[in-house]
Design a protein around this motif. Sequence first.
Motif, PDB file in Angstrom:
ATOM      1  N   UNK A 180       9.081 -12.714   7.828  1.00  0.00           N
ATOM      2  CA  UNK A 180       9.164 -14.140   7.598  1.00  0.00           C
ATOM      3  C   UNK A 180       9.276 -14.596   9.152  1.00  0.00           C
ATOM      4  N   UNK A 181       9.539 -13.896   9.988  1.00  0.00           N
ATOM      5  CA  UNK A 181       9.876 -14.225  11.600  1.00  0.00           C
ATOM      6  C   UNK A 181       8.621 -13.736  12.411  1.00  0.00           C
ATOM      7  N   UNK A 182       8.036 -12.900  12.094  1.00  0.00           N
ATOM      8  CA  UNK A 182       6.763 -12.274  13.067  1.00  0.00           C
ATOM      9  C   UNK A 182       5.778 -11.586  12.397  1.00  0.00           C
ATOM     10  N   UNK A 183       4.558 -11.529  12.880  1.00  0.00           N
ATOM     11  CA  UNK A 183       3.473 -11.010  12.359  1.00  0.00           C
ATOM     12  C   UNK A 183       2.774 -10.122  13.254  1.00  0.00           C
ATOM     13  N   UNK A 184       2.095  -8.824  12.694  1.00  0.00           N
ATOM     14  CA  UNK A 184       1.559  -7.803  13.478  1.00  0.00           C
ATOM     15  C   UNK A 184      -0.007  -7.805  12.929  1.00  0.00           C
ATOM     16  N   UNK A 185      -0.401  -8.337  12.002  1.00  0.00           N
ATOM     17  CA  UNK A 185      -1.834  -8.274  11.552  1.00  0.00           C
ATOM     18  C   UNK A 185      -2.039  -9.172  10.473  1.00  0.00           C
ATOM     19  N   UNK A 186      -3.434  -9.614  10.402  1.00  0.00           N
ATOM     20  CA  UNK A 186      -3.903 -10.286   9.510  1.00  0.00           C
ATOM     21  C   UNK A 186      -5.009  -9.453   8.846  1.00  0.00           C
TER      22      UNK A 186
ATOM     23  N   UNK B 124       0.414 -11.682   5.924  1.00  0.00           N
ATOM     24  CA  UNK B 124      -0.793 -12.763   5.987  1.00  0.00           C
ATOM     25  C   UNK B 124      -2.083 -12.298   5.473  1.00  0.00           C
ATOM     26  N   UNK B 125      -2.832 -12.664   4.723  1.00  0.00           N
ATOM     27  CA  UNK B 125      -4.114 -12.337   4.320  1.00  0.00           C
ATOM     28  C   UNK B 125      -5.241 -13.700   4.583  1.00  0.00           C
ATOM     29  N   UNK B 126      -6.389 -13.414   4.907  1.00  0.00           N
ATOM     30  CA  UNK B 126      -7.262 -14.261   5.084  1.00  0.00           C
ATOM     31  C   UNK B 126      -8.535 -13.976   4.257  1.00  0.00           C
ATOM     32  N   UNK B 127      -8.854 -15.168   3.687  1.00  0.00           N
ATOM     33  CA  UNK B 127      -9.671 -15.013   2.562  1.00  0.00           C
ATOM     34  C   UNK B 127     -11.053 -15.955   2.971  1.00  0.00           C
ATOM     35  N   UNK B 128     -12.201 -15.636   3.369  1.00  0.00           N
ATOM     36  CA  UNK B 128     -13.498 -16.336   3.942  1.00  0.00           C
ATOM     37  C   UNK B 128     -14.520 -16.125   2.946  1.00  0.00           C
ATOM     38  N   UNK B 129     -15.550 -17.239   3.283  1.00  0.00           N
ATOM     39  CA  UNK B 129     -16.900 -17.073   2.814  1.00  0.00           C
ATOM     40  C   UNK B 129     -17.721 -17.617   3.869  1.00  0.00           C
ATOM     41  N   UNK B 130     -18.884 -16.968   4.290  1.00  0.00           N
ATOM     42  CA  UNK B 130     -19.686 -17.359   5.502  1.00  0.00           C
ATOM     43  C   UNK B 130     -21.303 -17.391   4.735  1.00  0.00           C
TER      44      UNK B 130
END
Length: 84
Positions: free
Chosen positions: A21-27, A76-82
């Motif tokens: 909730x305070x920091x992020x180390x990866x996506x 954090x997760x990233x979902x994309x379409x290219x």
Amino acid sequence: MLLTHGFYSQFLKGQTIADTQKSNGSITSFNLESIAAVREVAQTAKTNGGTFYHVELGIPEDHMYELEVKDPDGNLLSFSWMSM
């Protein structure tokens, strides 16, 4: 796989669980088959306690579409379409 913090800690070899909730180390990123699929995953996350947002990168949607999803723990997760 969803794990309780106690069970997850067994795999960390003395490390502590991050306060995401305070920091992020990866996506962690996933490429999906369509814009509709990206939107569906994001909405499913929201329905189940997560949130999502779009980062404007100046790339037209017909070339790339991406949503960032935060799960209830703040990962954090990233979902994309290219377009290929």
